[in-house]
Design an enzyme around this catalytic site. Structure first.
Site, PDB file in Angstrom:
ATOM      1  CD  GLU A 181      -3.030  -0.904   0.048  1.00 37.88           C
ATOM      2  OE1 GLU A 181      -3.192   0.225  -0.480  1.00 37.88           O
ATOM      3  OE2 GLU A 181      -3.669  -1.900  -0.313  1.00 37.88           O
ATOM      4  CG  ASN A 211      -0.859   5.234  -0.925  1.00 36.39           C
ATOM      5  OD1 ASN A 211      -1.727   4.807  -1.674  1.00 36.39           O
ATOM      6  ND2 ASN A 211      -1.053   5.386   0.371  1.00 36.39           N
ATOM      7  NE  ARG A 270      -5.252   3.167  -6.360  1.00 40.05           N
ATOM      8  CZ  ARG A 270      -4.708   1.964  -6.293  1.00 40.05           C
ATOM      9  NH1 ARG A 270      -4.910   1.090  -7.248  1.00 40.05           N
ATOM     10  NH2 ARG A 270      -3.970   1.630  -5.272  1.00 40.05           N
TER      11      ARG A 270
END
Length: 158
Positions: free
Chosen positions: A46, A50, A118
């Protein structure tokens, strides 16, 4: 005993898997549980995603399509891990566009890229799967995500 490693790689999505596996290999000698390993790999995934998607806006390699608007930014992602006894410290850093409002960005379901479907759950997953999460960011200065995970939590309770 303290052990440390650092990787710097291109901000393209295919390197997200590389980062996950690198951290998993780094802690493997501690014999983490399947759940601990999955938590750490998910949190790293994650944080790196990002940086790539939100920090640099790189889409190439994410969905396998190469469009002129999705050419990779030349940015780098830095993954730094320190293992002190059974405590893993992870820092994922980029020099991308940064986050204007960190508090808002950390709210579940908030996303700046709804066009990419997303979910806005990246920071929520990192917070849920790690023992500590800290995000430092400023517009135009990039983002640093620091996470801590105690491996072998059963021994900590005993």
């Amino acid at each position: 005993m303290k052990n440390e490693m650092e990787l710097i790689f291109d901000a393209v999505s295919c390197n997200e898997g590389f980062a996950r596996v690198a951290v998993a290999a780094f802690i493997a000698h501690l014999n983490p549980t399947v759940e601990e390993m999955a938590d750490i790999k998910t949190a790293v995934s994650e944080a790196v995603t990002n940086s790539i998607i939100h920090g640099y806006g790189n889409l190439y390699g994410y969905d396998g399509k190469r469009e002129s608007a999705a050419l990779p930014h030349s940015g780098k992602v830095k993954l730094h891990c320190i293992l002190e006894e059974e405590v893993l410290h992870i820092e994922v850093a980029d020099e991308g566009k940064g986050i204007e409002d960190v508090e808002q960005a950390m709210e579940p379901l908030y996303t700046t890229r709804p066009d990419l479907d997303r979910s806005g759950m990246g920071f929520a997953f990192m917070e849920a799967f790690m023992d500590d999460l800290e995000v430092e960011s400023a517009p135009g200065r990039g983002t640093k995500v620091r996470m801590v995970k105690k491996i072998g939590i059963g021994s900590w309770i005993a």
